[in-house]
Write a protein that holds these residues in place. Structure first.
Motif, PDB file in Angstrom:
ATOM      1  N   MET A   1       0.815  -1.188   0.000  1.00 17.55           N
ATOM      2  CA  MET A   1       0.000   0.000   0.000  1.00 17.55           C
ATOM      3  C   MET A   1       0.864   1.260   0.000  1.00 17.55           C
ATOM      4  O   MET A   1       0.462   2.270  -0.544  1.00 17.55           O
ATOM      5  N   GLN A   2       2.040   1.217   0.569  1.00 19.37           N
ATOM      6  CA  GLN A   2       2.911   2.389   0.627  1.00 19.37           C
ATOM      7  C   GLN A   2       3.400   2.790  -0.763  1.00 19.37           C
ATOM      8  O   GLN A   2       3.543   3.969  -1.040  1.00 19.37           O
ATOM      9  N   GLY A   3       3.647   1.814  -1.629  1.00 18.14           N
ATOM     10  CA  GLY A   3       4.093   2.122  -2.983  1.00 18.14           C
ATOM     11  C   GLY A   3       3.033   2.870  -3.761  1.00 18.14           C
ATOM     12  O   GLY A   3       3.330   3.809  -4.512  1.00 18.14           O
ATOM     13  N   GLN A   4       1.785   2.445  -3.591  1.00 16.82           N
ATOM     14  CA  GLN A   4       0.679   3.110  -4.286  1.00 16.82           C
ATOM     15  C   GLN A   4       0.531   4.553  -3.785  1.00 16.82           C
ATOM     16  O   GLN A   4       0.313   5.468  -4.580  1.00 16.82           O
TER      17      GLN A   4
ATOM     18  N   LEU B   1       2.880   6.423  -2.601  1.00 20.80           N
ATOM     19  CA  LEU B   1       4.017   7.180  -3.106  1.00 20.80           C
ATOM     20  C   LEU B   1       3.785   7.593  -4.561  1.00 20.80           C
ATOM     21  O   LEU B   1       4.052   8.742  -4.941  1.00 20.80           O
ATOM     22  N   ILE B   2       3.268   6.693  -5.372  1.00 22.08           N
ATOM     23  CA  ILE B   2       2.972   7.002  -6.776  1.00 22.08           C
ATOM     24  C   ILE B   2       1.911   8.097  -6.870  1.00 22.08           C
ATOM     25  O   ILE B   2       2.044   9.044  -7.653  1.00 22.08           O
ATOM     26  N   VAL B   3       0.869   7.991  -6.065  1.00 26.45           N
ATOM     27  CA  VAL B   3      -0.191   9.007  -6.071  1.00 26.45           C
ATOM     28  C   VAL B   3       0.368  10.351  -5.622  1.00 26.45           C
ATOM     29  O   VAL B   3       0.067  11.393  -6.217  1.00 26.45           O
ATOM     30  N   LEU B   4       1.207  10.342  -4.603  1.00 18.23           N
ATOM     31  CA  LEU B   4       1.799  11.579  -4.108  1.00 18.23           C
ATOM     32  C   LEU B   4       2.655  12.244  -5.177  1.00 18.23           C
ATOM     33  O   LEU B   4       2.571  13.462  -5.396  1.00 18.23           O
ATOM     34  N   VAL B   5       3.452  11.476  -5.897  1.00 21.25           N
ATOM     35  CA  VAL B   5       4.298  12.024  -6.959  1.00 21.25           C
ATOM     36  C   VAL B   5       3.437  12.579  -8.090  1.00 21.25           C
ATOM     37  O   VAL B   5       3.702  13.672  -8.607  1.00 21.25           O
TER      38      VAL B   5
END
Length: 86
Positions: free
Chosen positions: A1-4, A6-10
């Motif tokens: 879930m953390q990777g998703q 991070l992608i949304v934040l970027v």
């Protein structure tokens, strides 16, 4: 879930920067471009910011709207073809 997350934040941050740059006044964009040129940037960014920093600061900011309109095209007759009703 953390990777998703991070992608949304970027993606959201990139969209916010793009929207801010697009909607900013030309004076602010030129000032930011000059400030960014002091940083070590990749070639494509340095070229882009160099173009933005060198744009003319006076005038209306239009792109060719002060040029005379092109010559009108030669007039041609309009032909109306009526269908015969069956």
């Amino acid at each position: 879930m953390q990777g998703q997350m991070l992608i949304v934040l970027v993606l959201v941050a990139a969209c916010a920067v793009y929207a801010g740059w697009s909607l900013a006044p030309a004076v602010a964009r030129r000032a930011l471009a000059r400030a960014a040129l002091r940083l070590p940037l990749p070639g494509f960014l340095a070229r882009y910011f160099g173009k933005v920093a060198l744009r003319a600061s006076a005038g209306c900011g239009c792109d060719g709207c002060d040029a005379p309109p092109p010559a009108p095209a030669k007039e041609q007759p309009i032909r109306i073809h009526r269908r015969s009703d069956p």
